[in-house]
Design a protein around this motif. Structure first.
Motif, short mmCIF file in Angstrom:
data_model
loop_
_atom_site.label_atom_id
_atom_site.label_comp_id
_atom_site.label_asym_id
_atom_site.label_seq_id
_atom_site.Cartn_x
_atom_site.Cartn_y
_atom_site.Cartn_z
N GLN A 1 -12.24 10.33 -1.18
CA GLN A 1 -12.18 9.62 -2.36
C GLN A 1 -11.17 8.79 -2.45
O GLN A 1 -11.06 8.09 -3.79
CB GLN A 1 -12.00 10.70 -3.65
CG GLN A 1 -13.43 11.86 -3.69
CD GLN A 1 -13.05 12.67 -4.74
OE1 GLN A 1 -12.05 13.04 -4.97
NE2 GLN A 1 -14.09 13.43 -5.15
N LEU B 1 -18.13 -8.98 3.88
CA LEU B 1 -19.26 -8.26 3.19
C LEU B 1 -20.61 -8.47 3.82
O LEU B 1 -21.37 -7.33 4.01
CB LEU B 1 -19.37 -8.51 1.71
CG LEU B 1 -20.19 -7.81 0.92
CD1 LEU B 1 -19.47 -6.44 0.63
CD2 LEU B 1 -20.27 -8.72 -0.70
N SER C 1 -10.60 6.04 -0.39
CA SER C 1 -10.93 4.94 0.07
C SER C 1 -11.77 3.92 -1.03
O SER C 1 -12.58 4.80 -1.91
CB SER C 1 -12.03 4.82 1.18
OG SER C 1 -13.11 5.70 0.88
N GLY C 2 -11.82 2.75 -1.04
CA GLY C 2 -12.41 1.78 -1.95
C GLY C 2 -11.64 1.77 -3.49
O GLY C 2 -12.19 1.75 -4.40
N ASP C 3 -10.36 2.08 -3.29
CA ASP C 3 -9.54 2.09 -4.62
C ASP C 3 -9.51 0.85 -5.49
O ASP C 3 -8.97 -0.09 -4.86
CB ASP C 3 -8.19 2.99 -4.57
CG ASP C 3 -7.61 2.91 -5.83
OD1 ASP C 3 -7.90 2.61 -7.02
OD2 ASP C 3 -6.40 3.43 -5.74
N PRO C 4 -10.17 0.59 -6.57
CA PRO C 4 -10.16 -0.73 -7.26
C PRO C 4 -8.72 -1.16 -7.56
O PRO C 4 -8.60 -2.46 -7.50
CB PRO C 4 -11.21 -0.80 -8.22
CG PRO C 4 -11.45 0.64 -8.58
CD PRO C 4 -11.17 1.49 -7.26
N TYR D 1 -20.57 -6.35 6.87
CA TYR D 1 -20.53 -4.97 6.75
C TYR D 1 -22.06 -4.59 6.22
O TYR D 1 -22.35 -3.52 6.86
CB TYR D 1 -19.54 -4.50 5.60
CG TYR D 1 -19.63 -3.11 5.15
CD1 TYR D 1 -18.76 -2.16 6.00
CD2 TYR D 1 -20.34 -2.64 3.98
CE1 TYR D 1 -18.69 -0.93 5.57
CE2 TYR D 1 -20.08 -1.37 3.74
CZ TYR D 1 -19.42 -0.49 4.48
OH TYR D 1 -19.49 1.00 4.26
N TYR D 2 -22.55 -5.22 5.48
CA TYR D 2 -23.81 -4.72 5.10
C TYR D 2 -25.02 -5.26 5.97
O TYR D 2 -26.01 -4.61 6.12
CB TYR D 2 -24.38 -5.17 3.72
CG TYR D 2 -23.40 -4.57 2.69
CD1 TYR D 2 -23.74 -2.91 2.65
CD2 TYR D 2 -22.40 -4.92 2.05
CE1 TYR D 2 -23.05 -2.44 1.63
CE2 TYR D 2 -21.96 -4.34 0.78
CZ TYR D 2 -22.01 -3.00 0.73
OH TYR D 2 -21.55 -2.30 0.02
N THR E 1 -6.93 -2.27 -4.54
CA THR E 1 -7.75 -3.60 -4.00
C THR E 1 -7.42 -4.79 -4.94
O THR E 1 -6.73 -5.91 -4.34
CB THR E 1 -9.04 -3.40 -4.08
OG1 THR E 1 -9.77 -2.38 -3.23
CG2 THR E 1 -9.79 -4.96 -3.55
N THR F 1 0.88 -1.23 0.05
CA THR F 1 0.01 -0.06 -0.05
C THR F 1 0.65 1.23 0.13
O THR F 1 0.65 2.19 -0.79
CB THR F 1 -0.98 0.04 1.34
OG1 THR F 1 -1.79 -1.21 1.14
CG2 THR F 1 -1.90 1.36 1.25
#
Length: 180
Positions: free
Chosen positions: A63, A131, A65-68, A134-135, A71, A39
């Motif tokens: 913006q 997942l 967070s969640g960089d594909p 989380y949801y 990942t 990272t």
């Protein structure tokens, strides 16, 4: 070409769930370090390419967070880390400490494809559990824990990852010397 660890007639007992779990914990700590370094390198390269001012604005806007791309890179690096050890000497660093090894039923090393199947199965179950947690909240994560445990817990000597990759995790006797 697969590496032969021992004769096909020589059978080692399956590794116990405790040894597997301890090796997973040990390798998990090493994996965290590998992911942190990856990272950091990714962030340095991205900051150099995009510009540090742009990266700072993106960070302030939430913006980053969640960089594909990151990942995918982390998934790939972790696969390469595990697959390298599994295909070369059958043991990650944690497995070496607890004297267990992944091998084919005939005593040869697993292939890169078998490593991908093993890694993919484990990753899919853990990803779905996280997942779902989380949801759906902590209750879903707690309900998913048996699936995670079943993933690595051997039944009749084989875990789910053993079955999908057509390999086995064996306990090595003390007199077997580590092969490089």
């Amino acid at each position: 070409m697969p590496r032969r660890f021992h004769d096909a007639e020589e059978l080692f007992p399956p590794a116990t769930a405790l040894k597997r779990a301890l090796a997973i914990i040990y390798d998990g700590l090493i994996s965290i370090a590998v992911l942190l370094v990856t990272t950091w390198i990714y962030t340095m390269i991205t900051g150099w390419i995009r510009g540090w001012e742009h990266m700072e604005r993106m960070a302030e806007a939430g913006q980053l967070s969640g960089d594909p791309g990151l990942t995918f890179l982390l998934f790939l690096v972790l696969y390469l880390f595990f697959a390298y050890f599994w295909t070369h000497n059958g043991q990650t660093l944690g497995m070496q400490v607890w004297r267990i090894r992944i091998e084919n039923l005939d005593g040869t090393s697993v292939s890169w494809t078998q490593s991908l199947l093993r890694y993919g199965t484990a990753s899919a179950v853990v990803f779905l559990a996280i997942l779902g947690g989380y949801y759906l909240g902590a209750v879903a994560l707690i309900l998913a824990l048996p699936a995670i445990v079943a993933l690595f817990y051997p039944i009749n000597g084989l875990s789910v990852t053993d079955r999908t990759s057509n390999s086995v995790v064996v306990a090595l006797p003390k007199q077997v010397k580590k092969q490089l």
